[in-house]
Design a protein around this motif. Sequence first.
Motif, PDB file in Angstrom:
ATOM      1  N   UNK A  94      51.307  42.631  37.818  1.00 18.94           N
ATOM      2  CA  UNK A  94      50.614  42.634  38.214  1.00 18.94           C
ATOM      3  C   UNK A  94      49.542  40.801  38.214  1.00 18.94           C
ATOM      4  N   UNK A  95      49.471  40.447  39.538  1.00 26.10           N
ATOM      5  CA  UNK A  95      49.548  39.130  39.109  1.00 26.10           C
ATOM      6  C   UNK A  95      47.936  39.127  40.237  1.00 26.10           C
ATOM      7  N   UNK A  96      47.114  37.356  39.834  1.00 28.11           N
ATOM      8  CA  UNK A  96      45.785  37.815  40.888  1.00 28.11           C
ATOM      9  C   UNK A  96      44.767  38.060  40.290  1.00 28.11           C
ATOM     10  N   UNK A  97      43.645  37.748  41.161  1.00 26.09           N
ATOM     11  CA  UNK A  97      42.774  38.705  41.459  1.00 26.09           C
ATOM     12  C   UNK A  97      41.973  39.662  41.977  1.00 26.09           C
ATOM     13  N   UNK A  98      41.521  40.846  41.969  1.00 24.46           N
ATOM     14  CA  UNK A  98      41.052  41.899  43.605  1.00 24.46           C
ATOM     15  C   UNK A  98      39.818  40.659  43.518  1.00 24.46           C
ATOM     16  N   UNK A  99      38.638  41.042  44.633  1.00 19.81           N
ATOM     17  CA  UNK A  99      37.489  40.714  45.230  1.00 19.81           C
ATOM     18  C   UNK A  99      36.629  41.634  43.731  1.00 19.81           C
ATOM     19  N   UNK A 100      35.512  40.554  43.353  1.00 19.60           N
ATOM     20  CA  UNK A 100      34.947  41.032  42.664  1.00 19.60           C
ATOM     21  C   UNK A 100      34.314  41.836  42.491  1.00 19.60           C
ATOM     22  N   UNK A 101      33.837  42.366  41.400  1.00 15.58           N
ATOM     23  CA  UNK A 101      33.089  43.393  41.278  1.00 15.58           C
ATOM     24  C   UNK A 101      34.109  45.290  41.927  1.00 15.58           C
ATOM     25  N   UNK A 102      35.412  45.044  41.558  1.00 16.84           N
ATOM     26  CA  UNK A 102      36.125  45.940  42.032  1.00 16.84           C
ATOM     27  C   UNK A 102      36.939  46.313  40.420  1.00 16.84           C
ATOM     28  N   UNK A 103      37.816  47.961  40.951  1.00 17.02           N
ATOM     29  CA  UNK A 103      37.758  47.735  39.612  1.00 17.02           C
ATOM     30  C   UNK A 103      39.283  48.204  39.741  1.00 17.02           C
ATOM     31  N   UNK A 104      40.384  47.112  39.407  1.00 18.51           N
ATOM     32  CA  UNK A 104      42.326  47.482  39.550  1.00 18.51           C
ATOM     33  C   UNK A 104      42.275  48.173  38.151  1.00 18.51           C
ATOM     34  N   UNK A 157      57.147  41.742  40.877  1.00 19.14           N
ATOM     35  CA  UNK A 157      55.582  41.339  40.206  1.00 19.14           C
ATOM     36  C   UNK A 157      54.761  41.936  41.859  1.00 19.14           C
ATOM     37  N   UNK A 158      53.484  41.854  41.412  1.00 17.34           N
ATOM     38  CA  UNK A 158      52.871  42.885  42.428  1.00 17.34           C
ATOM     39  C   UNK A 158      51.522  41.905  42.859  1.00 17.34           C
ATOM     40  N   UNK A 159      51.303  41.455  43.629  1.00 13.20           N
ATOM     41  CA  UNK A 159      49.772  40.533  43.778  1.00 13.20           C
ATOM     42  C   UNK A 159      48.591  41.645  44.363  1.00 13.20           C
ATOM     43  N   UNK A 160      47.443  41.343  43.530  1.00 12.49           N
ATOM     44  CA  UNK A 160      46.572  41.131  44.273  1.00 12.49           C
ATOM     45  C   UNK A 160      45.180  41.181  44.531  1.00 12.49           C
ATOM     46  N   UNK A 213      43.254  49.946  43.879  1.00 13.61           N
ATOM     47  CA  UNK A 213      41.683  49.363  43.259  1.00 13.61           C
ATOM     48  C   UNK A 213      40.506  50.107  44.318  1.00 13.61           C
ATOM     49  N   UNK A 214      39.734  50.281  43.377  1.00 14.71           N
ATOM     50  CA  UNK A 214      38.676  51.045  43.325  1.00 14.71           C
ATOM     51  C   UNK A 214      36.909  50.624  43.531  1.00 14.71           C
ATOM     52  N   UNK A 215      35.585  50.763  43.904  1.00 10.31           N
ATOM     53  CA  UNK A 215      34.384  49.595  43.439  1.00 10.31           C
ATOM     54  C   UNK A 215      33.944  50.364  42.340  1.00 10.31           C
ATOM     55  N   UNK A 216      33.726  48.979  41.531  1.00 11.02           N
ATOM     56  CA  UNK A 216      33.958  48.927  40.372  1.00 11.02           C
ATOM     57  C   UNK A 216      32.079  49.997  39.979  1.00 11.02           C
ATOM     58  N   UNK A 217      31.757  50.386  39.091  1.00 12.16           N
ATOM     59  CA  UNK A 217      31.111  51.303  38.788  1.00 12.16           C
ATOM     60  C   UNK A 217      29.435  50.126  38.318  1.00 12.16           C
ATOM     61  N   UNK A 218      28.259  51.053  39.153  1.00  9.96           N
ATOM     62  CA  UNK A 218      26.908  49.762  39.095  1.00  9.96           C
ATOM     63  C   UNK A 218      26.912  50.110  37.252  1.00  9.96           C
ATOM     64  N   UNK A 219      25.460  49.422  36.880  1.00  6.63           N
ATOM     65  CA  UNK A 219      25.420  49.636  35.132  1.00  6.63           C
ATOM     66  C   UNK A 219      24.803  51.648  35.234  1.00  6.63           C
ATOM     67  N   UNK A 220      23.474  51.436  36.630  1.00  6.53           N
ATOM     68  CA  UNK A 220      22.999  52.766  36.825  1.00  6.53           C
ATOM     69  C   UNK A 220      23.967  53.917  37.067  1.00  6.53           C
ATOM     70  N   UNK A 221      25.619  53.720  36.969  1.00  9.90           N
ATOM     71  CA  UNK A 221      25.924  54.914  37.324  1.00  9.90           C
ATOM     72  C   UNK A 221      26.563  55.176  35.878  1.00  9.90           C
ATOM     73  N   UNK A 278      51.892  50.760  46.944  1.00  7.90           N
ATOM     74  CA  UNK A 278      52.308  51.827  47.163  1.00  7.90           C
ATOM     75  C   UNK A 278      54.115  51.027  46.465  1.00  7.90           C
ATOM     76  N   UNK A 279      55.432  52.406  45.973  1.00 13.81           N
ATOM     77  CA  UNK A 279      56.611  51.716  45.694  1.00 13.81           C
ATOM     78  C   UNK A 279      57.085  50.722  46.941  1.00 13.81           C
ATOM     79  N   UNK A 280      57.099  51.611  48.119  1.00 10.89           N
ATOM     80  CA  UNK A 280      57.567  51.053  49.708  1.00 10.89           C
ATOM     81  C   UNK A 280      57.145  49.619  49.554  1.00 10.89           C
ATOM     82  N   UNK A 281      55.647  49.634  49.067  1.00 16.98           N
ATOM     83  CA  UNK A 281      55.324  48.181  49.462  1.00 16.98           C
ATOM     84  C   UNK A 281      55.502  47.060  48.453  1.00 16.98           C
ATOM     85  N   UNK A 282      56.751  47.365  47.568  1.00 19.50           N
ATOM     86  CA  UNK A 282      56.976  46.301  45.994  1.00 19.50           C
ATOM     87  C   UNK A 282      58.392  45.597  47.103  1.00 19.50           C
TER      88      UNK A 282
END
Length: 208
Positions: A108-118, A139-142, A175-183, A152-156
Amino acid sequence: MAEVKIQAESRSEFGKGAARRIRRDHKVPAVLYGHGTDPVHITLPGHDTMLALKTANALLLIEVEGSESLLALPKQVQRDPIKNTIEHVDLVIVKRGEKVQVEIAVHVEGEAVSGTLVVTEAQTILVEAEATHIPDGVTVSIEGLDAGAQIHASDLVLPKGTTLAIEPDTLIVNVTAGQTAEQLDAEMAEAEAEAGVVRDEPTAAPVE
């Protein structure tokens, strides 16, 4: 993938005692099998074998004195759990041009949007490729992916001549939303409650 030539010796002694003697000589007991042939028991040079097997799916050209050279892939490698030295190797014979199924790494290479969880759901994938043209990995770019994105595998994008040997809808990266401090605090409190942990409440300082 380049072939790694290894000079092997045939062996006729078996059992734990024979294996220990082989390892004391800094060599590795191994067996070659496949293509309907009887298993061939051999001894490999320890240092050369260790270097060769640092590469996943290493293609080995095994040369045994008095026999024809054989192409082989490592099928199973037994290692000492403490020393991490190679104890035994099972090698499967392959032919040039033959298709084989192997596991290759997902990078996996690259960086997803800030605040996300990969989350990498699959560290390796099963593919089919020619025995002499096994890719090192895929290689997969995020880069720039936002929450909710999935790969998915078909995207490779696989190298030419390599095909998937798994279901196309297999999830590789999520790629999901990152958890907040409250969560995070709420999850911690819930876990502590389930475990019966009771926090000491801070005691208010006396008013003078």
